[in-house]
Design a protein around this motif. Sequence first.
Motif, PDB file in Angstrom:
ATOM      1  N   ALA A  58     -10.700 -27.511  -3.706  1.00  0.00           N
ATOM      2  CA  ALA A  58     -11.451 -28.145  -2.623  1.00  0.00           C
ATOM      3  C   ALA A  58     -11.985 -29.506  -3.044  1.00  0.00           C
ATOM      4  N   ALA A  59     -12.492 -29.612  -4.257  1.00  0.00           N
ATOM      5  CA  ALA A  59     -13.038 -30.892  -4.731  1.00  0.00           C
ATOM      6  C   ALA A  59     -11.964 -31.978  -4.672  1.00  0.00           C
ATOM      7  N   ARG A  60     -10.742 -31.636  -5.046  1.00  0.00           N
ATOM      8  CA  ARG A  60      -9.643 -32.609  -4.995  1.00  0.00           C
ATOM      9  C   ARG A  60      -9.247 -32.912  -3.556  1.00  0.00           C
ATOM     10  N   LEU A  61      -9.003 -31.873  -2.762  1.00  0.00           N
ATOM     11  CA  LEU A  61      -8.552 -32.072  -1.384  1.00  0.00           C
ATOM     12  C   LEU A  61      -9.587 -32.788  -0.520  1.00  0.00           C
ATOM     13  N   LEU A  62     -10.857 -32.461  -0.716  1.00  0.00           N
ATOM     14  CA  LEU A  62     -11.909 -33.107   0.073  1.00  0.00           C
ATOM     15  C   LEU A  62     -11.967 -34.605  -0.213  1.00  0.00           C
ATOM     16  N   ARG A  63     -11.773 -34.997  -1.470  1.00  0.00           N
ATOM     17  CA  ARG A  63     -11.764 -36.423  -1.801  1.00  0.00           C
ATOM     18  C   ARG A  63     -10.514 -37.101  -1.269  1.00  0.00           C
ATOM     19  N   GLU A  64      -9.405 -36.384  -1.206  1.00  0.00           N
ATOM     20  CA  GLU A  64      -8.160 -36.971  -0.705  1.00  0.00           C
ATOM     21  C   GLU A  64      -8.144 -37.102   0.810  1.00  0.00           C
ATOM     22  N   LYS A  65      -8.587 -36.050   1.511  1.00  0.00           N
ATOM     23  CA  LYS A  65      -8.393 -35.986   2.962  1.00  0.00           C
ATOM     24  C   LYS A  65      -9.669 -35.983   3.782  1.00  0.00           C
ATOM     25  N   GLY A  66     -10.816 -35.865   3.118  1.00  0.00           N
ATOM     26  CA  GLY A  66     -12.080 -35.835   3.841  1.00  0.00           C
ATOM     27  C   GLY A  66     -12.469 -34.422   4.241  1.00  0.00           C
ATOM     28  N   ILE A  67     -13.744 -34.254   4.486  1.00  0.00           N
ATOM     29  CA  ILE A  67     -14.278 -32.935   4.827  1.00  0.00           C
ATOM     30  C   ILE A  67     -13.681 -32.416   6.124  1.00  0.00           C
ATOM     31  N   ASN A  68     -13.568 -33.273   7.115  1.00  0.00           N
ATOM     32  CA  ASN A  68     -13.001 -32.835   8.385  1.00  0.00           C
ATOM     33  C   ASN A  68     -11.477 -32.879   8.386  1.00  0.00           C
ATOM     34  N   GLY A  69     -10.878 -33.364   7.303  1.00  0.00           N
ATOM     35  CA  GLY A  69      -9.425 -33.469   7.228  1.00  0.00           C
ATOM     36  C   GLY A  69      -8.744 -32.250   6.637  1.00  0.00           C
ATOM     37  N   ILE A  70      -9.529 -31.274   6.195  1.00  0.00           N
ATOM     38  CA  ILE A  70      -8.939 -30.049   5.663  1.00  0.00           C
ATOM     39  C   ILE A  70      -9.644 -28.840   6.259  1.00  0.00           C
ATOM     40  N   SER A  71      -8.916 -27.754   6.277  1.00  0.00           N
ATOM     41  CA  SER A  71      -9.469 -26.497   6.787  1.00  0.00           C
ATOM     42  C   SER A  71      -9.598 -25.497   5.648  1.00  0.00           C
ATOM     43  N   VAL A  72     -10.265 -24.413   5.930  1.00  0.00           N
ATOM     44  CA  VAL A  72     -10.371 -23.326   4.970  1.00  0.00           C
ATOM     45  C   VAL A  72      -8.975 -22.829   4.617  1.00  0.00           C
ATOM     46  N   ALA A  73      -8.107 -22.737   5.604  1.00  0.00           N
ATOM     47  CA  ALA A  73      -6.737 -22.287   5.359  1.00  0.00           C
ATOM     48  C   ALA A  73      -6.002 -23.251   4.432  1.00  0.00           C
ATOM     49  N   ASP A  74      -6.231 -24.563   4.589  1.00  0.00           N
ATOM     50  CA  ASP A  74      -5.601 -25.551   3.711  1.00  0.00           C
ATOM     51  C   ASP A  74      -6.032 -25.345   2.257  1.00  0.00           C
ATOM     52  N   VAL A  75      -7.326 -25.181   2.053  1.00  0.00           N
ATOM     53  CA  VAL A  75      -7.858 -24.995   0.702  1.00  0.00           C
ATOM     54  C   VAL A  75      -7.329 -23.695   0.120  1.00  0.00           C
ATOM     55  N   SER A  76      -7.372 -22.632   0.893  1.00  0.00           N
ATOM     56  CA  SER A  76      -6.913 -21.330   0.408  1.00  0.00           C
ATOM     57  C   SER A  76      -5.452 -21.392  -0.004  1.00  0.00           C
ATOM     58  N   ALA A  77      -4.628 -21.984   0.839  1.00  0.00           N
ATOM     59  CA  ALA A  77      -3.192 -22.078   0.539  1.00  0.00           C
ATOM     60  C   ALA A  77      -2.953 -22.911  -0.717  1.00  0.00           C
ATOM     61  N   ALA A  78      -3.633 -24.037  -0.816  1.00  0.00           N
ATOM     62  CA  ALA A  78      -3.458 -24.903  -1.982  1.00  0.00           C
ATOM     63  C   ALA A  78      -3.939 -24.226  -3.262  1.00  0.00           C
ATOM     64  N   ALA A  79      -4.913 -23.335  -3.149  1.00  0.00           N
ATOM     65  CA  ALA A  79      -5.424 -22.603  -4.307  1.00  0.00           C
ATOM     66  C   ALA A  79      -4.602 -21.348  -4.591  1.00  0.00           C
ATOM     67  N   GLY A  80      -3.634 -21.056  -3.720  1.00  0.00           N
ATOM     68  CA  GLY A  80      -2.785 -19.882  -3.919  1.00  0.00           C
ATOM     69  C   GLY A  80      -3.454 -18.581  -3.541  1.00  0.00           C
ATOM     70  N   LEU A  81      -4.417 -18.651  -2.629  1.00  0.00           N
ATOM     71  CA  LEU A  81      -5.137 -17.460  -2.190  1.00  0.00           C
ATOM     72  C   LEU A  81      -5.014 -17.305  -0.683  1.00  0.00           C
ATOM     73  N   THR A  82      -5.398 -16.152  -0.191  1.00  0.00           N
ATOM     74  CA  THR A  82      -5.348 -15.917   1.250  1.00  0.00           C
ATOM     75  C   THR A  82      -6.606 -16.455   1.920  1.00  0.00           C
ATOM     76  N   HIS A  83      -6.477 -16.695   3.203  1.00  0.00           N
ATOM     77  CA  HIS A  83      -7.607 -17.144   4.007  1.00  0.00           C
ATOM     78  C   HIS A  83      -8.746 -16.120   3.925  1.00  0.00           C
ATOM     79  N   GLY A  84      -8.411 -14.849   3.973  1.00  0.00           N
ATOM     80  CA  GLY A  84      -9.419 -13.800   3.887  1.00  0.00           C
ATOM     81  C   GLY A  84     -10.101 -13.775   2.533  1.00  0.00           C
ATOM     82  N   GLY A  85      -9.356 -14.101   1.489  1.00  0.00           N
ATOM     83  CA  GLY A  85      -9.923 -14.154   0.155  1.00  0.00           C
ATOM     84  C   GLY A  85     -11.010 -15.209   0.037  1.00  0.00           C
ATOM     85  N   PHE A  86     -10.858 -16.271   0.818  1.00  0.00           N
ATOM     86  CA  PHE A  86     -11.865 -17.336   0.821  1.00  0.00           C
ATOM     87  C   PHE A  86     -13.221 -16.774   1.240  1.00  0.00           C
TER      88      PHE A  86
END
Length: 174
Positions: free
Chosen positions: A20-48
């Motif tokens: 999240a720290a990387r993606l938020l700096r790249e795309k902005g807080i409103n530019g990413i979703s929980v699903a984006d972070v979860s997928a990029a971290a290799g986890l499920t949305h529910g795991g978040f």
Amino acid sequence: MGRVSQAQARENRERIVATAARLLREKGINGISVADVSAAAGLTHGGFYKQFESKEALVSEAIAYAFAQQATRLEADPTLLDGYLTPEHRDTPGTGCPAAGFAGDVARAAGGEAARQSYADGVAAYARMLGTDDEPDLAAVSMMVGALILSRATAGTEISEHLLAAAKQALDER
């Protein structure tokens, strides 16, 4: 599927925060979703949601994490500041300065009050690191972060590198 161990849960949380720290700096807080972070971290949305009560809670923690990582890198190698006002730093916001990377979003209150407090704490700590004799150097932080933000906003134009050079020269002359 069985429950994950506490150690695995901590590792998953750390991976989510770092991603999240990387993606938020790249795309902005409103530019990413929980699903984006979860997928990029290799986890499920529910795991978040097993780790965080909300996206805002993650944002606050990711900001604090990014500033802590920056402090660790600078303590280990103070010469990293030599690369701050460079085109390379300008062009890599995901791994760059959190003060510059989060400024616009936090100023617009994205991420909520906890994010704003994490950001303020990080900027204050950064100013203390740049200061001397226990006096934070707010002017240096302001000039460095401001020049980097302006340079990113004007990337690809002639003024972008001039902004970096002018700020570096002004700081060197202090």
